[in-house]
Design a protein around this motif. Sequence first.
Motif, short mmCIF file in Angstrom:
data_model
loop_
_atom_site.label_atom_id
_atom_site.label_comp_id
_atom_site.label_asym_id
_atom_site.label_seq_id
_atom_site.Cartn_x
_atom_site.Cartn_y
_atom_site.Cartn_z
N ARG A 64 -5.55 5.90 10.56
CA ARG A 64 -6.33 5.32 9.46
C ARG A 64 -5.88 3.88 9.18
O ARG A 64 -6.65 3.06 8.75
N TRP A 65 -4.60 3.63 9.42
CA TRP A 65 -4.04 2.30 9.11
C TRP A 65 -4.43 1.23 10.13
O TRP A 65 -4.65 0.08 9.76
N HIS A 121 -6.72 -0.89 8.27
CA HIS A 121 -6.48 -0.86 6.82
C HIS A 121 -5.47 -1.90 6.35
O HIS A 121 -5.34 -2.13 5.16
N SER A 126 -4.88 -2.07 -0.68
CA SER A 126 -5.07 -0.65 -0.96
C SER A 126 -4.61 -0.32 -2.38
O SER A 126 -5.09 -0.92 -3.33
N VAL A 127 -3.63 0.59 -2.57
CA VAL A 127 -3.21 0.87 -3.94
C VAL A 127 -2.64 -0.40 -4.58
O VAL A 127 -2.76 -0.61 -5.80
N SER A 167 -9.66 4.23 5.93
CA SER A 167 -9.23 4.65 4.59
C SER A 167 -10.10 4.05 3.49
O SER A 167 -10.50 4.75 2.56
N ARG A 202 -3.81 15.90 0.52
CA ARG A 202 -2.72 15.05 1.04
C ARG A 202 -1.39 15.41 0.33
O ARG A 202 -0.35 15.47 0.96
N TYR A 251 5.83 9.33 -2.34
CA TYR A 251 4.52 9.26 -1.69
C TYR A 251 3.51 10.14 -2.44
O TYR A 251 2.40 9.70 -2.77
N SER A 255 0.83 -1.21 0.00
CA SER A 255 0.00 0.00 0.00
C SER A 255 0.86 1.26 0.00
O SER A 255 2.09 1.20 0.07
N LEU A 256 0.20 2.39 -0.04
CA LEU A 256 0.84 3.70 0.03
C LEU A 256 1.61 3.85 1.35
O LEU A 256 1.04 3.63 2.43
N TRP A 309 -7.08 13.73 -2.20
CA TRP A 309 -5.69 13.43 -2.59
C TRP A 309 -4.90 14.71 -2.80
O TRP A 309 -3.71 14.79 -2.44
N ILE A 321 -2.20 9.44 9.81
CA ILE A 321 -2.23 8.30 8.87
C ILE A 321 -2.27 6.98 9.64
O ILE A 321 -3.00 6.05 9.27
N LEU A 360 -3.36 7.59 -7.36
CA LEU A 360 -4.64 7.19 -6.76
C LEU A 360 -5.74 8.17 -7.16
O LEU A 360 -6.87 7.77 -7.49
O1 LIG Z 1 -2.91 6.37 3.81
C1 LIG Z 1 -4.06 5.94 3.72
O2 LIG Z 1 -5.06 6.62 3.94
C2 LIG Z 1 -4.24 4.52 3.33
C3 LIG Z 1 -4.13 4.28 1.89
C4 LIG Z 1 -4.91 4.75 0.89
C5 LIG Z 1 -4.43 4.21 -0.37
C6 LIG Z 1 -3.33 3.36 0.08
O3 LIG Z 1 -2.61 2.63 -0.60
O4 LIG Z 1 -3.19 3.45 1.42
#
Ligand SMILES: O=C(O)CC1=CCC(=O)O1
Length: 259
Positions: A149-150, A237, A92-93, A211, A130, A178, A28-29, A127, A146, A185
């Motif tokens: 959220r994770w 997440h 996620s991504v 997320s 962010r 990042y 993921s991100l 996005w 973050i 995304l």
């Molecule tokens: O960082 C986040 O919010 C989680 C997330 C969203 C897309 C991804 O790959 O991670």
Amino acid sequence: MMFATLNGATLHYRFRAGQGRAVVFLNSLGTDFRIWDAVIDQLPAETPVLCIDKRGHGLSDGNDITMPNLVGDVAALMDHTGLTSALVCGVSVGGLIAQGLATTRPDLVSGLVLCCTGAKIGDAAMWNTRISAVQTDGIGAMAPAILERWFSAQFRAEQPTALAIYRNMLARTTANGYAAVCATLRDTDSTAATRTITVPTHCIAGSADLSTPPDLVRALSALIQGATFEVIADCGHLPCIEAPKTVAQAINAVHKRIQ
Ligand SMILES: O=C(O)CC1=CCC(=O)O1
């Protein structure tokens, strides 16, 4: 250490050769491929495994970050390691990249486990906010929000050492890498293409994921013919970290559904 220059970038990866159906893991991100360690530990020791640091993450290069390149990197590394087909497990991504691989190189994908992802994640305003924040204040300043959220509240309370390690992983991601993945995304909506996926697919959501909440993952599963869907209770997440056994069980179950 394993690395290769392919598709216009030097990519860091881990490949374990073996026997039987291979699994490709896509992260993921803000994370690198170490997030899959506990899942891989649960798989049969002979299962071939390929993990990839996507561009802008881990030790891989950070140039030309676009969804076609992220998908092309996976295809190139599968060719490089001799994998002609694999179950692809993405979070996620990484789940969006997995969908992209399944629709543009269906020959390479025999099944999917899609964790905490969607056909489209977030919206342009979110996005862009962010991206501005990471460019202005850096990832370190954003890390506490973050991590909320994770990870579920329970994980954050009970695993402070692990939380610190994943905070380091996040904060050491380059701002440019990042931000470029955030832009990817923002610009990716795979809804139409994802409807054409027919391989056995299982979608996993976390009840405490802020997320990609369960409704988003359920909507993804509804796009894919025959896809199954589950929600892991009290999981955030990253089920590969909070619930690795469940992810490994899902991989084994999808393996059984592959003809
Ligand atoms: O960082 C986040 O919010 C989680 C997330 C969203 C897309 C991804 O790959 O991670």
